[in-house]
Design an enzyme around this catalytic site. Structure first.
Site, PDB file in Angstrom:
ATOM      1  N   HIS A 141       0.828  -1.221   0.000  1.00  0.00           N
ATOM      2  CA  HIS A 141       0.000   0.000   0.000  1.00  0.00           C
ATOM      3  C   HIS A 141       0.857   1.265   0.000  1.00  0.00           C
ATOM      4  CE1 HIS A 141      -3.394  -2.657   0.974  1.00  0.00           C
ATOM      5  NE2 HIS A 141      -2.597  -3.190   1.881  1.00  0.00           N
ATOM      6  N   SER A 262      15.165  19.744 -17.065  1.00  0.00           N
ATOM      7  CA  SER A 262      14.084  20.726 -17.050  1.00  0.00           C
ATOM      8  C   SER A 262      14.546  21.996 -17.735  1.00  0.00           C
ATOM      9  CB  SER A 262      13.660  21.033 -15.603  1.00  0.00           C
ATOM     10  OG  SER A 262      12.839  22.181 -15.536  1.00  0.00           O
TER      11      SER A 262
END
Length: 443
Positions: A141, A262
């Site tokens: 999870h 970027s």
């Protein structure tokens, strides 16, 4: 498929030149079969085999007038063959040639995918061996669960990719089917023996029954297999993307010299290959859905599947071939940070040992719950409640879990100091890893 997501050897399978060559192979195989049963004279067959060729540009020129690609192809080949061309396409319908030739192309594409899968498995195997004894935190999870071997991630992917090898082998066998049975598949104008011989010459199996076409469940299975392989790639990419997050940083995609992450932020090193693979996997799944819709056609055939297949078969095979290549490079060059793996393993202050502690206390607890004033709590429930309370305190106050247990007189009456030390040891989490590796076939 655009060149950005293509590799030359797979692109070659789907070029117009390759398509027409496959068409010609089918037509020539049919002529050989008809000659063998005594329909085409030896001289005509020799003339056809010697002279038959095509001109791609000429075919396109003819098609611009006929609006029928098969007729354009046959017209062009006949220009090279001459009078013997009367036997080309004799008793056949367009789909006899088209579907049988498509099987040849799909088989070639499938073999390239199979080769790439095997190469990827070799890369996964090497990394699995490299990190067999590297402890990491296992997550369920998205939350820390228990320690495990970092190498088992690669073993898991290796095992699944081997199942994908079996799947694509089966899909290749299933797609390698031809049909030479005429306009509605009932051999009204051509002998079944011609189909049998033609498929034998081409290394295909005859379709047991067909309409005007080979039934499209075959092609749907092929594309569904491709999509399923894509989900494994997506699974691996998602794991790498998670492990590269700044807060985790257990792995990192290789960042080559001169690479930029970027346009705005010079510090960025993004998991661009993994993200690309996740995105491309969506196209494979979408194409598989379309392939299943193609199986539903009117009567003995309509043409609604044809235009779709011109897109989804080349695109899916080209994409998967590219994705497998990119994933192989990603796995081989993946940067792993053992120090961060160890840091993350210890980040919960020992909470990862809660299960083994639970088992030990449950085993050792001789006192019934009722005697302790805790009605309806059996030994396991008693142990679970006690340990969970300490775990919550560990989470809240960042107190080492082991020290909380050491200061619990009730629990320490059940186990000794040496037993507690053994409980808070990582050794058990690698003790059966070799067994898993051997069962999967890593060694």
């Amino acid at each position: 498929m655009i060149a950005r997501y293509s590799r030359p050897e797979m692109m070659q399978v789907w070029t117009s030149e390759s398509k027409y060559q496959s068409w010609l192979e089918v037509e020539l195989a049919v002529c050989k079969a008809m000659n063998k049963i005594g329909l085409i004279p030896d001289a005509d067959l020799q003339n056809i085999l010697t002279k038959a060729q095509f001109d791609t540009e000429k075919i396109d020129e003819i098609e611009s007038n006929t609006k029928h690609d098969v007729i354009a192809f046959l017209t062009n080949v006949a220009e090279f063959v001459g009078e013997s061309s009367r036997w080309l396409h004799f008793g056949m319908t367009s789909s006899d040639m088209l579907d049988t030739a498509l099987a040849l192309q799909c088989r070639k594409a499938g073999v390239l995918i199979l080769q790439s899968l095997k190469e990827l498995c070799n890369s996964l195997k090497k990394r699995a061996i490299e990190f067999k004894d590297t402890l990491c935190i296992g997550r369920s999870h998205g939350i820390h669960a228990e320690p495990t071997s970092f190498g088992l991630k690669f073993v898991l992917w290796y095992d699944e990719m081997n199942r994908n090898i079996e799947r694509i082998e089966q899909a290749i066998e299933r797609i390698s089917v031809g049909k030479i049975s005429g306009a509605v598949g009932n051999f009204a104008h051509i002998s079944p023996e011609v189909e049998i011989l033609t498929c034998e010459y081409l290394g295909l199996k005859p379709s047991k029954i067909s309409t005007q076409i080979i039934q499209r469940d075959t092609h749907a299975e092929f594309l569904t297999t491709i999509a399923l392989i894509g989900t494994t790639i997506d699974k691996i990419a998602i794991e790498i993307r998670h492990l590269q997050r700044t807060e985790v940083r257990e792995v990192e995609e290789n960042f080559s010299k001169g690479q930029k992450g970027s346009s705005a932020m010079p510090h960025k090193k993004n998991p661009i290959t993994s993200e690309q693979l996740s995105g491309l996997a969506r196209i494979l799944r979408a194409n598989a859905q379309t392939a299943m819709e193609n199986n539903v056609l009117w009567h003995e055939r309509d043409i609604s599947h044809s235009s779709v297949e011109r897109i989804i078969l080349p695109d899916s095979t080209i994409l998967l071939h590219y994705m497998l290549y990119k994933l192989k490079l990603l796995i081989e060059n993946l940067v792993v940070y053992p120090e961060n793996i160890k840091k993350n393993l210890d980040i919960t202050n020992g909470l990862v040992f809660s299960q083994v502690l639970l088992l030990k206390i449950t085993e050792c607890c001789p006192i019934s719950s009722e005697k302790k004033g805790e009605k309806n709590l059996n030994p396991r429930e008693y142990a679970y409640t006690k340990i969970q309370n300490h775990a919550l305190e560990c989470w809240k106050h960042k107190i080492p879990f082991k020290s909380l247990i050491e200061n619990d007189e009730e629990l320490m009456n059940l186990i000794c100091k040496d037993e507690l030390d053994a409980i808070f040891s990582y050794d058990r989490y690698l003790q059966n890893v070799d067994f898993i590796y051997k069962r999967v076939g890593i060694f």
